[in-house]
Motif scaffolding. Structure first.
Motif, PDB file in Angstrom:
ATOM      1  N   TYR D  32       0.793  -1.233   0.000  1.00 17.03           N
ATOM      2  CA  TYR D  32       0.000   0.000   0.000  1.00 17.03           C
ATOM      3  C   TYR D  32       0.823   1.281   0.000  1.00 17.03           C
ATOM      4  O   TYR D  32       0.392   2.312   0.491  1.00 17.03           O
ATOM      5  N   GLY D  33       2.043   1.199  -0.544  1.00 15.95           N
ATOM      6  CA  GLY D  33       2.814   2.426  -0.722  1.00 15.95           C
ATOM      7  C   GLY D  33       3.815   2.722   0.373  1.00 15.95           C
ATOM      8  O   GLY D  33       4.500   3.747   0.315  1.00 15.95           O
ATOM      9  N   ASP D  34       3.909   1.852   1.352  1.00 16.58           N
ATOM     10  CA  ASP D  34       4.875   2.089   2.433  1.00 16.58           C
ATOM     11  C   ASP D  34       6.258   1.522   2.113  1.00 16.58           C
ATOM     12  O   ASP D  34       7.100   1.394   3.002  1.00 16.58           O
ATOM     13  N   ASP D  35       6.489   1.173   0.875  1.00 19.14           N
ATOM     14  CA  ASP D  35       7.762   0.555   0.485  1.00 19.14           C
ATOM     15  C   ASP D  35       8.757   1.608  -0.002  1.00 19.14           C
ATOM     16  O   ASP D  35       8.382   2.735  -0.339  1.00 19.14           O
ATOM     17  N   ALA D  36       9.995   1.193  -0.073  1.00 19.90           N
ATOM     18  CA  ALA D  36      11.067   2.119  -0.461  1.00 19.90           C
ATOM     19  C   ALA D  36      10.961   2.547  -1.925  1.00 19.90           C
ATOM     20  O   ALA D  36      11.320   3.677  -2.281  1.00 19.90           O
ATOM     21  N   ARG D 227      -8.787   7.687  -2.843  1.00 18.09           N
ATOM     22  CA  ARG D 227      -8.256   6.604  -3.676  1.00 18.09           C
ATOM     23  C   ARG D 227      -8.678   5.234  -3.164  1.00 18.09           C
ATOM     24  O   ARG D 227      -9.115   4.384  -3.936  1.00 18.09           O
ATOM     25  N   LYS D 228      -8.566   5.036  -1.854  1.00 20.57           N
ATOM     26  CA  LYS D 228      -8.935   3.733  -1.303  1.00 20.57           C
ATOM     27  C   LYS D 228     -10.422   3.467  -1.537  1.00 20.57           C
ATOM     28  O   LYS D 228     -10.810   2.384  -1.994  1.00 20.57           O
ATOM     29  N   GLN D 229     -11.259   4.446  -1.220  1.00 23.82           N
ATOM     30  CA  GLN D 229     -12.702   4.230  -1.369  1.00 23.82           C
ATOM     31  C   GLN D 229     -13.090   4.053  -2.838  1.00 23.82           C
ATOM     32  O   GLN D 229     -14.094   3.418  -3.137  1.00 23.82           O
ATOM     33  N   ALA D 230     -12.254   4.597  -3.728  1.00 24.39           N
ATOM     34  CA  ALA D 230     -12.511   4.446  -5.162  1.00 24.39           C
ATOM     35  C   ALA D 230     -11.942   3.147  -5.725  1.00 24.39           C
ATOM     36  O   ALA D 230     -11.945   2.949  -6.939  1.00 24.39           O
ATOM     37  N   MET D 231     -11.456   2.256  -4.876  1.00 23.10           N
ATOM     38  CA  MET D 231     -10.957   0.944  -5.306  1.00 23.10           C
ATOM     39  C   MET D 231      -9.706   1.059  -6.149  1.00 23.10           C
ATOM     40  O   MET D 231      -9.467   0.231  -7.013  1.00 23.10           O
ATOM     41  N   GLN D 232      -8.903   2.088  -5.908  1.00 20.06           N
ATOM     42  CA  GLN D 232      -7.732   2.323  -6.754  1.00 20.06           C
ATOM     43  C   GLN D 232      -6.421   2.245  -5.974  1.00 20.06           C
ATOM     44  O   GLN D 232      -5.395   2.726  -6.447  1.00 20.06           O
ATOM     45  N   LEU D 233      -6.447   1.657  -4.778  1.00 19.70           N
ATOM     46  CA  LEU D 233      -5.205   1.488  -4.019  1.00 19.70           C
ATOM     47  C   LEU D 233      -4.642   0.100  -4.276  1.00 19.70           C
ATOM     48  O   LEU D 233      -5.317  -0.910  -4.069  1.00 19.70           O
ATOM     49  N   PHE D 234      -3.399   0.059  -4.709  1.00 23.09           N
ATOM     50  CA  PHE D 234      -2.741  -1.179  -5.109  1.00 23.09           C
ATOM     51  C   PHE D 234      -1.943  -1.706  -3.914  1.00 23.09           C
ATOM     52  O   PHE D 234      -1.139  -0.999  -3.327  1.00 23.09           O
ATOM     53  N   ARG D 238       4.775  -1.333  -4.945  1.00 22.85           N
ATOM     54  CA  ARG D 238       6.166  -1.242  -5.428  1.00 22.85           C
ATOM     55  C   ARG D 238       6.281  -1.565  -6.916  1.00 22.85           C
ATOM     56  O   ARG D 238       7.226  -1.128  -7.570  1.00 22.85           O
ATOM     57  N   PHE D 239       5.339  -2.356  -7.438  1.00 26.51           N
ATOM     58  CA  PHE D 239       5.478  -2.753  -8.837  1.00 26.51           C
ATOM     59  C   PHE D 239       5.008  -1.681  -9.818  1.00 26.51           C
ATOM     60  O   PHE D 239       5.294  -1.767 -11.008  1.00 26.51           O
ATOM     61  N   ILE D 240       4.274  -0.707  -9.350  1.00 29.34           N
ATOM     62  CA  ILE D 240       4.098   0.499 -10.175  1.00 29.34           C
ATOM     63  C   ILE D 240       5.315   1.405  -9.980  1.00 29.34           C
ATOM     64  O   ILE D 240       5.874   1.940 -10.940  1.00 29.34           O
ATOM     65  N   ALA D 241       5.731   1.542  -8.731  1.00 29.87           N
ATOM     66  CA  ALA D 241       6.877   2.418  -8.437  1.00 29.87           C
ATOM     67  C   ALA D 241       8.106   1.998  -9.239  1.00 29.87           C
ATOM     68  O   ALA D 241       8.792   2.838  -9.842  1.00 29.87           O
ATOM     69  N   ALA D 242       8.359   0.695  -9.254  1.00 29.15           N
ATOM     70  CA  ALA D 242       9.547   0.212  -9.966  1.00 29.15           C
ATOM     71  C   ALA D 242       9.492   0.574 -11.444  1.00 29.15           C
ATOM     72  O   ALA D 242      10.526   0.878 -12.061  1.00 29.15           O
TER      73      ALA D 242
END
Lengths: 340, 340, 340, 340
Positions: D32-36, D227-234, D238-242
């Motif tokens: 949920y985005g807490d990654d490096a 974003r979360k309520q809109a069902m758009q939180l991945f 990290r795999f988008i970030a990468a």
């Protein structure tokens, strides 16, 4: 139908209110709230609730509740309420549908929330997975006819504000609560820190008339757009305004609400004569809740209109209104006794 | 205010309708439509619209339109309407907000859609990226006061049904259209193939009263849940019902609508006396649209209430109602002439 | 980060799945599901779930749950779920926001609903004030790691269907449940009468990939419009399809899920060596719930990533995944022991 | 499929981007985005767009557009866009469904809005019946492949801000616009006064990856809940970030976008050799729009994948991408010529 203890909305229109509608009909008037009647009522609400109060008419209690909640929330918020509340039980999901919020319902012994009950749901602030608590919503008087003291309301308002939340009051029967407690609307609402109020009139003698009252000016800022988009803007707005003018004139609301409360007290005193009947909640406004044997209840329902609240324990609700009379109650009690 | 040509909702309540409300107030009655008045009106609508018609009261025209559209659609549908329609221009996005649908607005010369106009938007069926066309929505009479013939409506209904779509009529002024064309409600609506109707009363003498009328029984099936969740269920429903009882009694609606139409025709005839004024749409119901020089318009607005429809060309709208009198119009014309 | 027991979505992508993505990237392919990979997967789902099954890819578990529920409901419906369910607790109100429905949450000892629990909420059918119960939603495996038997699911499906309701399964960890029970997907879902399934892959080795599976063809009919309007249609759909192809190939899903389950069982067995730790739920899939002294927990959190589920009793959740190793667990246990 | 000019999302994943995904998969990482990786990308966006920029990953272009618009509006607002825009034509009503807003679509010759066009819809501010204009939304590059200059964007931003409105850019092909104009992302977006940007990657070589970029910090404040309520939180963010890390590394985005643009320019130059084909829009990015005889078009469709944009005039769209080659185009032209 001669008699009904089914609901206070089974009564008609108070004659003074109907007369006020008639008076207001004699001329042309601008629509959508630009009329002199509406403007007069806006001042009357400031008199009753203080200079920061603003009022917006809507059509019904569900509209008042849902639009108050909408003005206080974003869709990712949650709303904390009693599990017996009208917004949880009796509005067919209208609050969720229009606000997008989650309702968090809490069991209570008497319809009244306390800070300790509410605190159990005050967690997860800042967690994106968790609907963010934003509103505490209470009913005054409650669905069980009980009445919050000003101190009880103030404690909930303080808790709400500590967490950057709001306190909403469903006041579809606020007049009954005010008449019972002998505290003014201002004392019950403005001075306790309430943020938004659904202020009912229909159950206390109006044809139709509910109002959204904001106690903080910033909440009112764009509310007219919310109301219009929510299908709650009345073209001939003067005919709600005219009713409120009569309602506030010489405290008609207090006269009608006090009468309804007195009738409920009288009904309660008479029911105590019947050992088969047990009153289950304090009678503090115009509702009586009582249990009685199921077969007795069924026979009584053949003669009188009232509702079974809890089928499992045969708990019934008896409502009195401005038009309930002592004679109505005497007939009811007499019929009840004759069935035993 | 003495006079207004601002809107037909600037008028008051017709005395017979107010009297009917008063009569209905004398007793207790069940709430939410379980009363005898509401049940009587349900039969009256079947008399007017045929045995398959069903009626549901709502509070206002926006409510009637939005709830009709909701009953006809899923959120991934689109709704085709004139770019002058009330649902497109004057409801603050309420149709989009409550139905989730896209509105497709089409320019028209006179407020009336034709099959050829609509066909330009009938594409993309089955394409998941494209909001699926599902409803054609027209106003009868239109926002410009023009009136569809039964044949014109039938042609749109046929087109809709060929594409598995529905035809909705915004009939906030259906009485004026019926009075103009001399065709019954059934002839205009049921027999032409309309699927759902917003049937207005407020602009033609009621306090408040709008109805959703379905001409296909399956549309009515779960509608009471939609209405409740949409905040449009009235507790003291008998007070809308009582108005419709008076409205249909000896065709009161026709008397009031015909009067309003006649006043508009008279106004139009008088305006033709003034060479500075040009009437811009056919006067077929109770509205007159006209252009006049801007400075003349501004001066007239100091004395009379009416609305500028199109600022760019100084086109104004003058509305007549059941309570407009010949004297009102004579005063208006006299004031107009004196300003030239 | 070397280790995490925080969630099974803390693991990466299974090499075979990543290889399948790479293979699928070598060419042009039509978008939005019109590619050969997606079409192949549609057949694979029919193989797994029976010929009436249809599959639609979405982006995440919240999307799968909300879209299943949307396909099963109108906004005036209610959805019955466990109070520990993901849709109730962890989706920030997304189900309410997108479906408009009320969620009715029921306390359970172990995350599993039973027919007796659900029956307490099956009332008010036909009452327009009451959100109409329409869906029972369960999680398999549950949020506590427990697993329904096929018989338990079938009993809930039967109850649902008796009331014209649907049964939805949140299967974000269905693979773990299937691996534990040794029952096929068809045996767990199709044969028990489930109507709609959220079928997860992300927690079991995929990059991203969740699917909505309908077991009744009529539910699928217009679903592609719902998905698109819900922002859940993926342009390069082949890259979800390619993952599912690898996932089903030689039952990779079973291999990865069984491994995760075995690791959880091993973790549980090792935790029993530590008297300060009490396992609080049956370990039936890849989750372990346990209580431990708060200061021990805090020290352990400095070395390892896992989540506190219930602050009040210091209950923690430890998740294993396809990439968890025995060595990881041995390190964790060793660190735990060294802290005592 | 060997070749496609159907869309730039018919291409696969750029090898460097796929490699970056693979690298990121080697370990555990928080969800949920807490990654490096995600945190690194947040800094990269500040480098590209300035220190006030904030970025939130979403799943697809519709999600990016709808969530930007949601963050900028209340439901009673309206959104002004070109009638060819993706939000108006190709998102199945998702913007209306999720924001509740009305879309106001304006015809344009080339897909580009100008201040003069927009001004025609800037009226009715403060009128409660009128959906309040709040956002101007443009596409850069446009759906016709044309590109706004920084000056053109700045003029629209200034107009928006004069009316307390926002400017949104649908940048699903922003890279192509930046590559064409030789202006940095900051020069096109931040410096022109844009408030919110949908920043696409999927059409330019990513597996999936779209981002919402806010240029004003206050817009980002509560966006994670939206974003979360809109069902758009991945979960495995990290795999988008990468992918974005690879995308920005040594300006890979520019290399891929420039290539696609060059291929389109080459295609256009080759099409000019064919007198039956007329190019209908300026070729400024990676799209070519052209008309050709219908029977020629039909024959060509048997050999190649591309879309007919306007059936009435047989206007087709040919898209090039990072993976389009000169050889692909030569084959296409050769096939085209052989059909004449």
């Amino acid at each position: 139908m001669k008699l009904s203890f089914g609901s206070d909305n089974h009564s008609g229109i108070h004659p003074q209110i109907l007369e006020s509608i008639k008076q207001a009909s004699s001329n042309f008037a601008p629509a959508y709230g630009d009329d002199a009647y509406t403007q007069e009522v806006e001042q009357l609400f400031k008199t009753e609730f203080g200079p920061n109060a603003s009022v917006f008419f809507v059509f019904n209690g569900t509209g008042a509740n849902v639009l108050c909640l909408k003005a206080l929330t974003q869709s990712y918020h949650s709303i904390i309420c009693a599990d017996s509340s009208h917004i949880q039980l009796d509005e067919c999901g209208a609050p969720e549908r229009f606000t997008g919020c989650k309702l968090i319902d809490i069991p209570t012994p008497d319809g009244k929330l306390t800070p300790d009950m509410v605190k159990t749901e005050l967690y997860g602030f800042g967690d994106q997975h968790h609907a963010q608590p934003k509103v505490i919503s209470i009913s005054q008087s409650t669905e069980f006819g009980t009445v919050y003291t000003p101190q009880e309301i103030a404690a909930l308002a303080e808790l709400a504000h500590q967490h950057h939340m709001y306190l909403h009051v469903d006041g579809s029967r606020l007049a009954n609560a005010a008449a019972f407690s002998g505290v003014s609307f201002k004392g019950l609402i403005t001075d306790t820190g309430v943020d938004a109020l659904s202020f009912g009139g229909t159950k206390n003698g109006m044809l139709l008339g509910e109002a959204v009252v904001f106690l903080r000016p910033e909440l009112a800022e764009n509310f007219r757009f919310i109301r219009k988009q929510a299908m709650q803007l009345f073209s001939k707005s003067r005919f709600i305004a005219a009713q409120y003018i009569a309602y506030f004139h010489e405290q008609l609301w207090k006269q009608t609400a006090s009468h309804a409360n007195m009738m409920a007290a009288y009904m309660a005193s008479r029911l105590k004569e019947v050992s088969e009947v047990t009153i289950t909640h304090k009678v503090e406004s115009n509702a009586i809740f009582a249990t009685l044997p199921r077969n007795l209840c069924d026979k009584l329902l053949e003669k009188h209109l009232f509702y079974i609240w809890d089928e499992d324990i045969c708990q019934v609700r008896l409502m009195c209104s401005f038009s309930t009379t002592k004679e109505d109650i005497d007939i009811f009690i007499s019929d009840l006794k004759s069935l035993i």
